[in-house]
Scaffold this active site. Sequence first.
Site, short mmCIF file in Angstrom:
data_model
loop_
_atom_site.label_atom_id
_atom_site.label_comp_id
_atom_site.label_asym_id
_atom_site.label_seq_id
_atom_site.Cartn_x
_atom_site.Cartn_y
_atom_site.Cartn_z
N ASN A 13 0.88 -1.17 0.00
CA ASN A 13 0.00 0.00 0.00
C ASN A 13 0.92 1.22 0.00
O ASN A 13 1.47 1.60 1.03
CB ASN A 13 -0.89 -0.04 1.25
CG ASN A 13 -1.83 1.14 1.32
OD1 ASN A 13 -1.75 2.09 0.52
ND2 ASN A 13 -2.72 1.13 2.29
N ARG A 97 -2.51 -1.96 -3.59
CA ARG A 97 -3.69 -1.13 -3.41
C ARG A 97 -3.60 0.04 -4.38
O ARG A 97 -2.59 0.76 -4.39
CB ARG A 97 -3.76 -0.59 -1.98
CG ARG A 97 -4.94 0.33 -1.82
CD ARG A 97 -4.87 1.09 -0.54
NE ARG A 97 -6.07 1.90 -0.41
CZ ARG A 97 -6.13 2.99 0.31
NH1 ARG A 97 -5.07 3.42 0.96
NH2 ARG A 97 -7.24 3.67 0.40
N HIS A 186 -12.77 3.14 -0.26
CA HIS A 186 -12.74 2.13 0.81
C HIS A 186 -13.37 0.81 0.35
O HIS A 186 -13.87 0.03 1.17
CB HIS A 186 -13.54 2.58 2.06
CG HIS A 186 -12.92 3.68 2.85
ND1 HIS A 186 -13.68 4.66 3.47
CD2 HIS A 186 -11.63 3.97 3.15
CE1 HIS A 186 -12.89 5.50 4.11
NE2 HIS A 186 -11.63 5.10 3.93
N ARG A 247 -12.09 16.11 7.19
CA ARG A 247 -12.90 16.47 6.00
C ARG A 247 -14.34 16.76 6.41
O ARG A 247 -14.88 16.09 7.30
CB ARG A 247 -12.90 15.31 5.00
CG ARG A 247 -11.56 15.09 4.35
CD ARG A 247 -11.60 13.86 3.45
NE ARG A 247 -10.40 13.07 3.66
CZ ARG A 247 -10.31 11.78 3.45
NH1 ARG A 247 -11.35 11.09 3.02
NH2 ARG A 247 -9.19 11.15 3.66
N GLU A 371 -8.16 -4.84 4.88
CA GLU A 371 -8.06 -4.55 3.45
C GLU A 371 -6.90 -5.31 2.81
O GLU A 371 -6.98 -5.74 1.66
CB GLU A 371 -7.86 -3.03 3.25
CG GLU A 371 -9.12 -2.25 3.59
CD GLU A 371 -8.87 -0.80 3.92
OE1 GLU A 371 -8.43 -0.52 5.07
OE2 GLU A 371 -9.10 0.07 3.07
#
Length: 389
Positions: A13, A97, A186, A247, A371
Amino acid sequence: MSQKGNILVLVLNCGSSSVKFQLYDMPRERCLAKGIVEKIGQSGSLLHYRAKDKKPYKSKVKAPDHTSAVELVIKSLLDAPRGVISFADEIGVVGHRVVHGGEEFKESTLVNKKVLNAIRRFSKLAPLHNPPNLAGIHACRHLLPSLAQVAVFDTAFHQSMRSYAYLYGLPYHIYKKYKIRRYGFHGSSHRYVSRKASVMLKRPFGSLKIITCHLGNGCSITAVNKGESLDTSMGFTPLEGLVMGTRCGDIDAAAVLYLMKKKEMNISQTDRLLNERSGLLGLSESSNDMRDILRLARRGDQKARRAIDVFVYRIKKYIGAYIAAMNGCDVIVFTAGIGENAGYVRQQIKRGISALISKFKISVLVIPTNEELMIARDAYTIVKKKRKR
Ligand code: ADP
């Protein structure tokens, strides 16, 4: 380490200044080693490494770019006594990823020239993420040229969305020309925990209506209807939807225009405000970290309280919307840092939708996301198929 029939999958990743890695023994799904190279391209680069059943270590390293970072990863996997392989070619495939796969990738894929070009093209849509993802792929091609590589896209799971869910109410030609639409992110996490929920409930994935709440630094919520993503809260970028660490999530676009005019803010200042200074951090005026905010709220800090209230309310609203979108719901799953650990936040959400939970007999599960394992599974499946051909 190699056993008959197994394949070792290196999961990478690659972010702008870090490379996270895990080495999986598949199909047994055993993680043999994992770690991170951080501060790539800066002074004081660090390697954290932990192999199964061995003492972890941290060391200062030289990592001026992604190629040197990936080289360090491979070296640490080889290095006795804490290495876990004897030769680099014991690795059977690298799973990467990749954040943005645009409309082109509906599932994970073997990397070839065409795929590389597409990932490069989608850098326009994910300028912070796709370039380091690409750098990781190039590093592997350079260091291990004969090794198969698989790209696993964050957006792929959500490509099942129908146009009524992914289109914004903009002129259609804007979508056609600029590809402005909901993509969602995601994906590997929502896919992993929704599948796991069906295993835990012992009910077929394709028969369930699942709402998955990924609540980490970035937060998103997905309606998984009969095994497919029907809708998800993140949009064209990961800014839309829930309130997150820094955010803002959903906001009236006109408010942004107003602010730009009123404060004479340029594009990058506005971008920074919405992506880096808003959310929990902006509302609490203290921290983007839910642990800090919960601590402050317990001490009676009103701003922290307010941040939690907005955070929780937005999630409740989305859950309600997705129950309507799926015309029902069997299970709600909480995952990632906040979803897995912040019992108070979960409790507030559950309390707020208790009537829905009992009316629809909804199970509520907490499932740690993984993940990397999802990436390892895809890479393994694809490379196994390739070897059979
Ligand atoms: P990322 O999206 O970067 O992978 P994580 O999934 O690790 O992030 O989630 C980070 C968030 O989880 C932070 O807001 C952090 O405060 C929160 N978190 C982690 N542990 C706990 C905990 N024990 N209680 C409450 N919040 C937690």
